[in-house]
Design a protein around this motif. Structure first.
Motif, PDB file in Angstrom:
ATOM      1  N   GLN A  40       0.826  -1.211   0.000  1.00 43.00           N
ATOM      2  CA  GLN A  40       0.000   0.000   0.000  1.00 43.00           C
ATOM      3  C   GLN A  40       0.856   1.256   0.000  1.00 43.00           C
ATOM      4  OE1 GLN A  40      -2.142  -1.233   3.555  1.00 43.00           O
ATOM      5  NE2 GLN A  40      -4.057  -1.388   2.404  1.00 43.00           N
ATOM      6  N   ASP A  41       1.959   1.224   0.753  1.00 40.12           N
ATOM      7  CA  ASP A  41       2.868   2.363   0.783  1.00 40.12           C
ATOM      8  C   ASP A  41       3.498   2.592  -0.595  1.00 40.12           C
ATOM      9  OD1 ASP A  41       4.352   4.413   2.334  1.00 40.12           O
ATOM     10  OD2 ASP A  41       6.088   3.177   1.869  1.00 40.12           O
ATOM     11  N   THR A  42       3.815   1.512  -1.296  1.00 43.28           N
ATOM     12  CA  THR A  42       4.380   1.630  -2.643  1.00 43.28           C
ATOM     13  C   THR A  42       3.386   2.277  -3.597  1.00 43.28           C
ATOM     14  OG1 THR A  42       5.796  -0.302  -2.326  1.00 43.28           O
ATOM     15  CG2 THR A  42       5.302   0.313  -4.596  1.00 43.28           C
ATOM     16  N   LEU A  43       2.139   1.846  -3.568  1.00 45.91           N
ATOM     17  CA  LEU A  43       1.121   2.453  -4.420  1.00 45.91           C
ATOM     18  C   LEU A  43       0.914   3.923  -4.061  1.00 45.91           C
ATOM     19  CD1 LEU A  43      -1.542  -0.412  -4.481  1.00 45.91           C
ATOM     20  CD2 LEU A  43       0.084   0.185  -6.284  1.00 45.91           C
ATOM     21  N   ASP A  44       0.870   4.219  -2.773  1.00 50.51           N
ATOM     22  CA  ASP A  44       0.651   5.587  -2.325  1.00 50.51           C
ATOM     23  C   ASP A  44       1.797   6.506  -2.733  1.00 50.51           C
ATOM     24  OD1 ASP A  44      -0.941   7.492  -0.527  1.00 50.51           O
ATOM     25  OD2 ASP A  44       1.039   7.574   0.412  1.00 50.51           O
ATOM     26  N   ARG A  45       3.011   5.997  -2.694  1.00 45.50           N
ATOM     27  CA  ARG A  45       4.198   6.786  -3.026  1.00 45.50           C
ATOM     28  C   ARG A  45       4.189   7.232  -4.485  1.00 45.50           C
ATOM     29  NH1 ARG A  45       7.477   3.508  -0.768  1.00 45.50           N
ATOM     30  NH2 ARG A  45       8.127   2.247  -2.549  1.00 45.50           N
ATOM     31  N   HIS A  46       3.531   6.491  -5.352  1.00 48.38           N
ATOM     32  CA  HIS A  46       3.544   6.798  -6.781  1.00 48.38           C
ATOM     33  C   HIS A  46       2.253   7.452  -7.275  1.00 48.38           C
ATOM     34  CE1 HIS A  46       6.703   3.730  -6.350  1.00 48.38           C
ATOM     35  NE2 HIS A  46       7.256   4.307  -7.383  1.00 48.38           N
ATOM     36  N   ARG A  47       1.288   7.572  -6.394  1.00 49.23           N
ATOM     37  CA  ARG A  47      -0.022   8.060  -6.815  1.00 49.23           C
ATOM     38  C   ARG A  47       0.043   9.479  -7.365  1.00 49.23           C
ATOM     39  NH1 ARG A  47      -2.656   6.392  -2.640  1.00 49.23           N
ATOM     40  NH2 ARG A  47      -3.350   4.467  -3.641  1.00 49.23           N
ATOM     41  N   ALA A  48       0.925  10.314  -6.815  1.00 49.05           N
ATOM     42  CA  ALA A  48       0.953  11.724  -7.186  1.00 49.05           C
ATOM     43  C   ALA A  48       1.551  11.978  -8.565  1.00 49.05           C
ATOM     44  CB  ALA A  48       1.730  12.529  -6.135  1.00 49.05           C
ATOM     45  N   PHE A  49       2.401  11.066  -9.062  1.00 46.66           N
ATOM     46  CA  PHE A  49       3.074  11.369 -10.321  1.00 46.66           C
ATOM     47  C   PHE A  49       3.003  10.262 -11.367  1.00 46.66           C
ATOM     48  CE2 PHE A  49       6.276   9.798  -7.323  1.00 46.66           C
ATOM     49  CZ  PHE A  49       6.916   8.809  -8.036  1.00 46.66           C
ATOM     50  N   CYS A  50       2.218   9.219 -11.128  1.00 48.68           N
ATOM     51  CA  CYS A  50       2.010   8.178 -12.137  1.00 48.68           C
ATOM     52  C   CYS A  50       0.562   8.217 -12.611  1.00 48.68           C
ATOM     53  CB  CYS A  50       2.341   6.799 -11.573  1.00 48.68           C
ATOM     54  SG  CYS A  50       4.113   6.520 -11.301  1.00 48.68           S
ATOM     55  N   SER A  51       0.368   7.931 -13.877  1.00 50.06           N
ATOM     56  CA  SER A  51      -0.981   7.994 -14.435  1.00 50.06           C
ATOM     57  C   SER A  51      -1.773   6.719 -14.211  1.00 50.06           C
ATOM     58  CB  SER A  51      -0.917   8.308 -15.931  1.00 50.06           C
ATOM     59  OG  SER A  51      -0.039   7.422 -16.603  1.00 50.06           O
ATOM     60  N   GLY A  52      -1.112   5.657 -13.766  1.00 49.00           N
ATOM     61  CA  GLY A  52      -1.802   4.406 -13.488  1.00 49.00           C
ATOM     62  C   GLY A  52      -0.862   3.369 -12.917  1.00 49.00           C
ATOM     63  N   HIS A  53      -1.452   2.309 -12.346  1.00 47.59           N
ATOM     64  CA  HIS A  53      -0.667   1.220 -11.757  1.00 47.59           C
ATOM     65  C   HIS A  53      -1.028  -0.096 -12.439  1.00 47.59           C
ATOM     66  CE1 HIS A  53       0.228   3.862  -8.290  1.00 47.59           C
ATOM     67  NE2 HIS A  53      -1.051   4.173  -8.324  1.00 47.59           N
ATOM     68  N   MET A  54      -0.048  -0.948 -12.630  1.00 50.17           N
ATOM     69  CA  MET A  54      -0.257  -2.315 -13.094  1.00 50.17           C
ATOM     70  C   MET A  54       0.530  -3.225 -12.160  1.00 50.17           C
ATOM     71  SD  MET A  54       0.700  -4.056 -16.800  1.00 50.17           S
ATOM     72  CE  MET A  54      -0.336  -2.890 -17.682  1.00 50.17           C
ATOM     73  N   VAL A  55      -0.057  -4.354 -11.784  1.00 56.50           N
ATOM     74  CA  VAL A  55       0.568  -5.259 -10.824  1.00 56.50           C
ATOM     75  C   VAL A  55       0.769  -6.631 -11.448  1.00 56.50           C
ATOM     76  CG1 VAL A  55       0.294  -6.445  -8.608  1.00 56.50           C
ATOM     77  CG2 VAL A  55      -0.376  -4.040  -8.825  1.00 56.50           C
ATOM     78  N   VAL A  56       1.988  -7.152 -11.329  1.00 54.56           N
ATOM     79  CA  VAL A  56       2.259  -8.551 -11.681  1.00 54.56           C
ATOM     80  C   VAL A  56       2.440  -9.310 -10.379  1.00 54.56           C
ATOM     81  CG1 VAL A  56       3.732 -10.158 -12.921  1.00 54.56           C
ATOM     82  CG2 VAL A  56       3.423  -7.836 -13.801  1.00 54.56           C
ATOM     83  N   THR A  57       1.606 -10.326 -10.180  1.00 54.07           N
ATOM     84  CA  THR A  57       1.667 -11.063  -8.927  1.00 54.07           C
ATOM     85  C   THR A  57       1.313 -12.520  -9.158  1.00 54.07           C
ATOM     86  OG1 THR A  57       0.953 -11.047  -6.604  1.00 54.07           O
ATOM     87  CG2 THR A  57      -0.743 -10.647  -8.255  1.00 54.07           C
ATOM     88  N   ASN A  58       1.543 -13.333  -8.147  1.00 54.99           N
ATOM     89  CA  ASN A  58       1.161 -14.731  -8.182  1.00 54.99           C
ATOM     90  C   ASN A  58      -0.358 -14.848  -8.129  1.00 54.99           C
ATOM     91  OD1 ASN A  58       0.535 -17.455  -6.929  1.00 54.99           O
ATOM     92  ND2 ASN A  58       2.737 -17.645  -7.211  1.00 54.99           N
ATOM     93  N   ALA A  59      -0.907 -15.764  -8.908  1.00 65.70           N
ATOM     94  CA  ALA A  59      -2.362 -15.903  -8.953  1.00 65.70           C
ATOM     95  C   ALA A  59      -2.949 -16.170  -7.574  1.00 65.70           C
ATOM     96  CB  ALA A  59      -2.742 -17.024  -9.922  1.00 65.70           C
TER      97      ALA A  59
END
Length: 453
Positions: A40-59
């Motif tokens: 959550q901290d990683t997503l929050d840290r990038h929220r201000a300057f990234c236009s979107g998030h994509m996540v690669v994770t284990n199913a």
């Protein structure tokens, strides 16, 4: 805000911080950062300057990733099996426009100085726009032997160095021009794929031929490469596959309060402490004449530390670890032994997030399991669970494999009298638990007894 996609790599086996972390609860999902998880901290840290998030994770970790991200993430790539960073990044770049700017980060690192990090990202984007593959190099603060190093002159990378022994790490620090490899990258999607094609053609071909990436995501925003498709991809890191071979690599040196939190020793340096140097985290505890202890108290017990020093104590609902602080690499030996003694403790907690809610195991014997099904309201659409849905909890899945289905009975009891919950049937073939619609935001719970007859 830049036209920049934040690509989050969020896998992991959950062993380095065991028993706190598990396969189904790796460290990025633990509440280690001021009540937030590292993810959550990683997503929050990038929220201000990234236009979107994509996540690669284990199913198997999707439900947890989705629950913690909420609406912040719209696209997921769910791996049937982990194949390292090079294919994970390549799959994401394959579904983007070639001109898309991509910022790749781990989900489980801590960055304290967000302003310095933002400055580093800005410089990385400038270099990436010029067609470079950019990596982030952290100025080393001490001779660390657990990280790989980047040797550079200015922004030009001269070499990637493996994890050194202590004398070599000390020499790196004295010489200057060596940086910790933070595992953060920035480039255009098309540039990465072109360099992958040139330097790892077999992997590139497997990515291009992955049919599941050629169609749109499912209704939940997920791309689902099959196990067969994943096994065609070379299991290799981006460093080995591309960065060590390409002449387009640049580095951004930075100081940003970075830590990979890769061990309990690293965690001790980042957590708040009391006046005696004991960590202050988890549930309250009582230290009496005790100092310099790493106490991670997340269990139900009352913890009292009396006249002890330099200990590592980790408590959870189902396991307690005690060892010397400063030697947390010994956890590897513990994990090896636990694989033979109680392997289920390496996989999950008694309480596990599912695609529809949570299951919490309350009691387990050789022939019975008592657990609670928990759904957070409001429930806007009716939900009917069959016995098959209970297998989303790894421990119940294991029971399903080891018990004869004809010998299993299930009984349910509504623990939320005001909730529209009904239970029918008692056999694996006909048992269902139905949750009706409700506007109540309370937690709706059903108690289940699973018994071997």
């Amino acid at each position: 805000m830049y036209n920049l996609i934040h690509l989050v790599l969020s896998g992991g086996s959950g062993t380095r911080l065991w028993p706190l972390s598990r396969l189904r609860m790796p460290k990025q999902y633990l509440p280690l950062v001021q009540g937030m998880s590292l993810y959550q901290d990683t997503l929050d840290r990038h929220r201000a300057f990234c236009s979107g998030h994509m996540v690669v994770t284990n199913a198997s970790q999707f439900a947890l990733a989705k629950q913690q991200a909420g609406d912040a993430v719209s696209t997921y790539i769910l791996e049937a099996v982990g194949r390292n960073t090079a294919p994970a990044i390549a799959m994401a770049c394959r579904i983007m426009d070639p001109e898309t700017m991509v910022l790749v980060t781990p989900s489980d690192h801590l960055i304290q100085d967000r302003e310095a990090y933002h400055d580093a990202v800005t410089k990385a984007i400038e270099l990436a726009q010029a067609g470079y593959l950019v990596t982030f190099g952290v100025n080393p603060e001490y001779p660390e032997t657990g990280f790989g190093y980047i040797q550079a002159e200015g922004h030009v990378v001269l070499a990637f160095r493996e994890k050194p022994d202590l004398p070599t790490a000390q020499a790196y620090l004295s010489a200057g021009g060596y940086y910790w490899n933070a595992g953060i990258f920035c480039f255009k999607a098309g540039v990465y794929l072109q360099e992958l094609k040139q330097n790892a053609p077999d992997l590139y071909r497997a990515i291009v031929e992955t049919e599941s990436l050629q169609h749109g995501p499912d209704p939940q925003g997920c791309f689902l490469p099959t196990l067969e498709e994943m096994l065609q991809m070379t299991d290799i890191s981006i460093d080995y596959a591309v960065l060590e071979k390409s002449d387009k690599v640049r580095v951004v040196p930075c100081r940003m309060g970075w830590s990979d939190l890769g061990s309990f020793d690293a965690l001790y340096a980042e957590l708040p402490h009391d006046s005696e140097g004991n960590t202050v985290t988890g549930q309250p505890y009582l230290p009496l004449r005790s100092s310099q202890n790493l106490l991670l108290h997340y269990g139900p017990q009352v913890l009292i530390a009396q006249d002890v020093h330099n200990l590592l104590v980790v408590t959870t609902p189902d396991a307690i670890y005690i060892g010397p602080r400063g030697q947390s690499q010994g956890i590897r030996e513990v994990v090896r032994e636990m694989q033979h003694i109680q392997p289920e403790l390496l996989v999950s907690y008694p309480q596990t997030v599912t695609s529809w809610g949570q299951i919490k195991i309350l009691e387990q014997t050789q022939d019975t399991v008592v657990f609670a099904i928990q759904i957070q309201g409001p429930i806007l659409d009716p939900l009917t669970l069959s016995a098959k849905d209970l297998k989303e909890h790894p421990r119940l899945e294991q029971i399903w494999k080891s018990w004869d289905h004809d010998q299993i009975t299930l009984r349910g009891l509504n623990l939320s009298p005001l909730s529209p919950i009904t239970v029918q049937g008692s056999l694996v073939s006909d048992w269902v638990c139905h949750f009706g619609t409700t506007t109540s935001s309370a937690e709706h719970r059903c108690l289940v007894l699973l018994q071997k007859t």
